[in-house]
Design a protein around this motif. Structure first.
Motif, PDB file in Angstrom:
ATOM      1  N   VAL A   1      43.268 -70.095 -32.425  1.00  0.00           N
ATOM      2  CA  VAL A   1      44.717 -70.250 -31.853  1.00  0.00           C
ATOM      3  C   VAL A   1      44.997 -69.178 -30.792  1.00  0.00           C
ATOM      4  O   VAL A   1      44.067 -68.245 -30.511  1.00  0.00           O
ATOM      5  CB  VAL A   1      45.916 -69.520 -33.097  1.00  0.00           C
ATOM      6  CG1 VAL A   1      45.669 -70.863 -34.096  1.00  0.00           C
ATOM      7  CG2 VAL A   1      45.379 -68.204 -33.830  1.00  0.00           C
ATOM      8  N   ILE A   2      45.970 -69.196 -30.074  1.00  0.00           N
ATOM      9  CA  ILE A   2      46.101 -68.348 -28.758  1.00  0.00           C
ATOM     10  C   ILE A   2      45.913 -66.789 -28.764  1.00  0.00           C
ATOM     11  O   ILE A   2      45.522 -66.327 -28.069  1.00  0.00           O
ATOM     12  CB  ILE A   2      47.464 -68.835 -28.052  1.00  0.00           C
ATOM     13  CG1 ILE A   2      47.350 -68.376 -26.685  1.00  0.00           C
ATOM     14  CG2 ILE A   2      48.656 -68.558 -28.860  1.00  0.00           C
ATOM     15  CD1 ILE A   2      46.249 -68.941 -25.845  1.00  0.00           C
ATOM     16  N   ASN A   3      46.422 -66.301 -29.766  1.00  0.00           N
ATOM     17  CA  ASN A   3      46.421 -64.678 -29.829  1.00  0.00           C
ATOM     18  C   ASN A   3      46.680 -64.541 -31.427  1.00  0.00           C
ATOM     19  O   ASN A   3      46.854 -65.057 -32.536  1.00  0.00           O
ATOM     20  CB  ASN A   3      47.365 -64.090 -29.047  1.00  0.00           C
ATOM     21  CG  ASN A   3      48.867 -64.720 -29.173  1.00  0.00           C
ATOM     22  OD1 ASN A   3      49.349 -64.952 -30.290  1.00  0.00           O
ATOM     23  ND2 ASN A   3      49.662 -64.862 -28.298  1.00  0.00           N
ATOM     24  N   GLU A   4      46.463 -63.058 -31.612  1.00  0.00           N
ATOM     25  CA  GLU A   4      46.368 -62.332 -32.991  1.00  0.00           C
ATOM     26  C   GLU A   4      47.885 -62.486 -33.535  1.00  0.00           C
ATOM     27  O   GLU A   4      47.941 -62.898 -34.569  1.00  0.00           O
ATOM     28  CB  GLU A   4      46.234 -60.926 -32.975  1.00  0.00           C
ATOM     29  CG  GLU A   4      46.146 -60.284 -34.258  1.00  0.00           C
ATOM     30  CD  GLU A   4      45.273 -58.925 -34.184  1.00  0.00           C
ATOM     31  OE1 GLU A   4      44.739 -58.501 -35.219  1.00  0.00           O
ATOM     32  OE2 GLU A   4      45.440 -58.261 -33.019  1.00  0.00           O
ATOM     33  N   ALA A   5      48.810 -62.337 -32.680  1.00  0.00           N
ATOM     34  CA  ALA A   5      50.195 -62.875 -33.464  1.00  0.00           C
ATOM     35  C   ALA A   5      50.593 -64.099 -34.008  1.00  0.00           C
ATOM     36  O   ALA A   5      51.010 -64.252 -34.963  1.00  0.00           O
ATOM     37  CB  ALA A   5      51.269 -62.449 -32.343  1.00  0.00           C
ATOM     38  N   ALA A   6      49.958 -65.066 -33.222  1.00  0.00           N
ATOM     39  CA  ALA A   6      49.936 -66.381 -33.790  1.00  0.00           C
ATOM     40  C   ALA A   6      49.144 -66.628 -35.180  1.00  0.00           C
ATOM     41  O   ALA A   6      49.526 -67.192 -35.925  1.00  0.00           O
ATOM     42  CB  ALA A   6      49.358 -67.615 -32.751  1.00  0.00           C
ATOM     43  N   LEU A   7      47.925 -66.058 -35.136  1.00  0.00           N
ATOM     44  CA  LEU A   7      47.141 -66.110 -36.280  1.00  0.00           C
ATOM     45  C   LEU A   7      47.946 -65.482 -37.436  1.00  0.00           C
ATOM     46  O   LEU A   7      47.964 -66.047 -38.623  1.00  0.00           O
ATOM     47  CB  LEU A   7      45.779 -65.452 -36.084  1.00  0.00           C
ATOM     48  CG  LEU A   7      44.729 -65.319 -37.118  1.00  0.00           C
ATOM     49  CD1 LEU A   7      44.412 -67.097 -37.640  1.00  0.00           C
ATOM     50  CD2 LEU A   7      43.687 -64.810 -36.757  1.00  0.00           C
ATOM     51  N   ASP A   8      48.517 -64.021 -37.109  1.00  0.00           N
ATOM     52  CA  ASP A   8      49.231 -63.372 -38.197  1.00  0.00           C
ATOM     53  C   ASP A   8      50.282 -64.261 -38.795  1.00  0.00           C
ATOM     54  O   ASP A   8      50.613 -64.420 -39.938  1.00  0.00           O
ATOM     55  CB  ASP A   8      49.627 -62.100 -37.806  1.00  0.00           C
ATOM     56  CG  ASP A   8      48.468 -61.149 -37.541  1.00  0.00           C
ATOM     57  OD1 ASP A   8      47.513 -61.406 -38.163  1.00  0.00           O
ATOM     58  OD2 ASP A   8      48.554 -60.128 -36.836  1.00  0.00           O
TER      59      ASP A   8
ATOM     60  N   PHE B   1      53.109 -74.300 -34.372  1.00  0.00           N
ATOM     61  CA  PHE B   1      52.151 -74.510 -33.423  1.00  0.00           C
ATOM     62  C   PHE B   1      50.797 -73.987 -33.750  1.00  0.00           C
ATOM     63  O   PHE B   1      50.215 -72.922 -33.265  1.00  0.00           O
ATOM     64  CB  PHE B   1      52.757 -73.680 -32.192  1.00  0.00           C
ATOM     65  CG  PHE B   1      52.412 -74.337 -30.867  1.00  0.00           C
ATOM     66  CD1 PHE B   1      53.192 -75.598 -30.756  1.00  0.00           C
ATOM     67  CD2 PHE B   1      51.833 -73.700 -29.965  1.00  0.00           C
ATOM     68  CE1 PHE B   1      52.967 -76.212 -29.712  1.00  0.00           C
ATOM     69  CE2 PHE B   1      51.773 -74.388 -28.625  1.00  0.00           C
ATOM     70  CZ  PHE B   1      52.201 -75.668 -28.306  1.00  0.00           C
ATOM     71  N   GLY B   2      50.322 -74.533 -34.963  1.00  0.00           N
ATOM     72  CA  GLY B   2      48.721 -73.973 -35.246  1.00  0.00           C
ATOM     73  C   GLY B   2      48.522 -75.285 -36.211  1.00  0.00           C
ATOM     74  O   GLY B   2      49.042 -76.236 -36.362  1.00  0.00           O
TER      75      GLY B   2
END
Length: 459
Positions: free
Chosen positions: A301-308, A358-359
């Protein structure tokens, strides 16, 4: 402010860092575009078509560089990156020919001599705000038609796709001021909306609504694409293996980071059990992996915030009684990876059923019959793309007529866009006219009615 873009597969890899120009820099870029626009229009359709054709040639000639940059900057699997590059070239060439499209019509006057003409003319400077998930194709499908009909363009890409946008504009090689990229964030986006003559936006719902409000205050045209909470309906007579493969691709492809990705799977009647089993196996066979590998379908996924945000949502759903049928865990590797997830028994009011995340995450729902399935599919404000899976064409076509989505795909993944056809959603998924195809040429131009009378006429 410095705009920094990192490789989502290797967060220590800084792809590019550039200074954002601020509102003053955006205003200067728009001023340059406004000064260049009359000359760009005056060179004529043939010259504009040739320029867009040369842009296509330059992008094609540097394909491998751009593919590698796309993989590195936004984590797009290399096979999908190559597909996006090919589509980008095709879009430049498609809209190169649009420079010759009819710009109006001749009408009979109500009485007497003379001619009545309708003619479409460019607005001036088009302000484009684009997301990171299609860093070459979306800027192109917005910019190329705007340029073809005689506008100049100022493009603000998402910070995470800064390097791709800068390189794309450089390769396009258009005259000074005709296509300008302004890196930046919210300040630059707001300044662009405040200064240009027509605005096209793709991004989040919250920002899109703010863009629509700002353009309405100014009285300028706007189109806004704001994502989708997309459903897939699987009927009992469907080819379950094929449907599961299509759904897995639409859930996990590019880690679900497409506005047309499937996030709600609705199994009708007896399709539920076999589909749950087949889809869980298909997702397990689509692990999150290095996007540079040709076998990878689901990258980071695009960044750590998205993953969290994704892992938190999965955790809260399971705490509320949902069951994980597949995936849902962070992959044990460097980078921002999540194994594609499928959940059942997710509460009706849980965000995974009501919001776009979005994941690579989808919820599995059961409907007793087609009527209930359609009601579930339509139970969202973000109706962009819906897929229907059935061997019965009559049933599929009848369902397509009753679904609210802007796009309905039968026996195909919900993800996927034909660039020569209109693109957009229903309800809150979109605002304004459609993107792509020939329809977008009207969006980037204003209609004028011209009356021509004989000299000395009395009318």
């Amino acid at each position: 402010m410095t705009i920094s873009s990192y490789n989502p597969a290797d967060p220590a890899d800084l792809v590019v860092a550039v200074e954002a120009p601020g509102a003053a820099g955006v205003a200067a870029a728009v001023a340059r575009a406004r000064a260049a626009q009359p000359g760009w229009l005056a060179i004529g359709a043939a010259a504009r078509a040739a320029a867009l054709g040369r842009a296509a040639d330059a992008v094609e000639a540097n394909a491998e560089e751009l593919v590698a940059l796309t993989v590195r900057e936004v984590g797009k699997p290399v096979v999908e990156a190559r597909g996006e590059l090919a589509r980008t070239v095709a879009i430049w060439r498609y809209y190169a020919q649009a420079a010759f499209a009819p710009s109006g019509a001749v009408h009979e006057p109500a009485a007497g001599e003379g001619l009545l003409l309708t003619r479409r003319r460019p607005y001036g400077v088009a302000g484009l705000i684009t997301p990171w998930n299609f860093p070459l194709a979306i800027p192109t499908w917005k910019a190329a038609p705007a340029l073809a009909v005689g506008n100049t363009v100022v493009l603000k890409p998402a910070p995470e796709a800064t390097a791709c946008a800068l390189r794309l504009a450089e390769l396009a090689g258009l005259p000074e001021g005709v296509l300008t990229v302004v890196p930046g964030g919210a300040e630059e986006g707001a300044a662009l909306v405040a200064a240009t003559d027509v605005v096209s936006f793709t991004g989040s719902t919250g920002v899109g609504r703010a863009v629509v409000a700002a353009t309405a205050e100014r009285g300028i045209p706007v189109q806004a694409e704001m994502g989708g909470l997309n459903a897939a309906l699987v009927l009992p007579d469907a080819d379950i293996a094929q449907a599961a493969a299509h759904l897995a691709a639409a859930i996990a492809g590019y880690a679900g980071q497409k506005c047309t990705a499937t996030s709600r799977v609705i199994a009708v009647g007896d399709a539920y059990e076999p589909l749950a089993e087949a889809l869980a196996k298909a997702l397990a066979a689509t692990p999150a992996a290095d996007p540079a590998r040709s076998a990878t379908a689901c990258g980071p996924v695009i960044n750590e915030a998205a993953l969290d945000r994704l892992t938190s949502a999965i955790g809260s759903a399971t705490a509320a009684g949902a069951t994980l049928l597949a995936g849902g865990r962070r992959a044990e590797r460097d980078g921002w990876y999540l194994e594609p997830a499928l959940l059942e028994n997710v509460p009706a009011d849980h965000p995974l059923r009501t919001e776009e995340f979005f994941g690579p995450v989808a919820v599995l729902l059961h409907a007793a019959d087609l009527d209930e399935a359609i009601a579930l599919a339509n139970d969202t404000r973000h109706s962009l793309s819906t897929s229907v899976h059935s061997r019965d064409l009559d049933v599929a076509l009848a369902a397509a007529d009753r679904l609210d989505a802007g796009m309905v795909r039968v026996n195909a993944p919900s993800s996927g866009v034909d660039f020569h056809l209109p693109f957009g959603g229903a309800k809150a998924a979109s605002y304004g006219s459609r993107e792509q195809g020939q329809a977008v040429l009207d969006f980037y131009t204003a209609s004028r009615t011209v009356t021509l009378l004989p000299a000395g006429g009395t009318r």
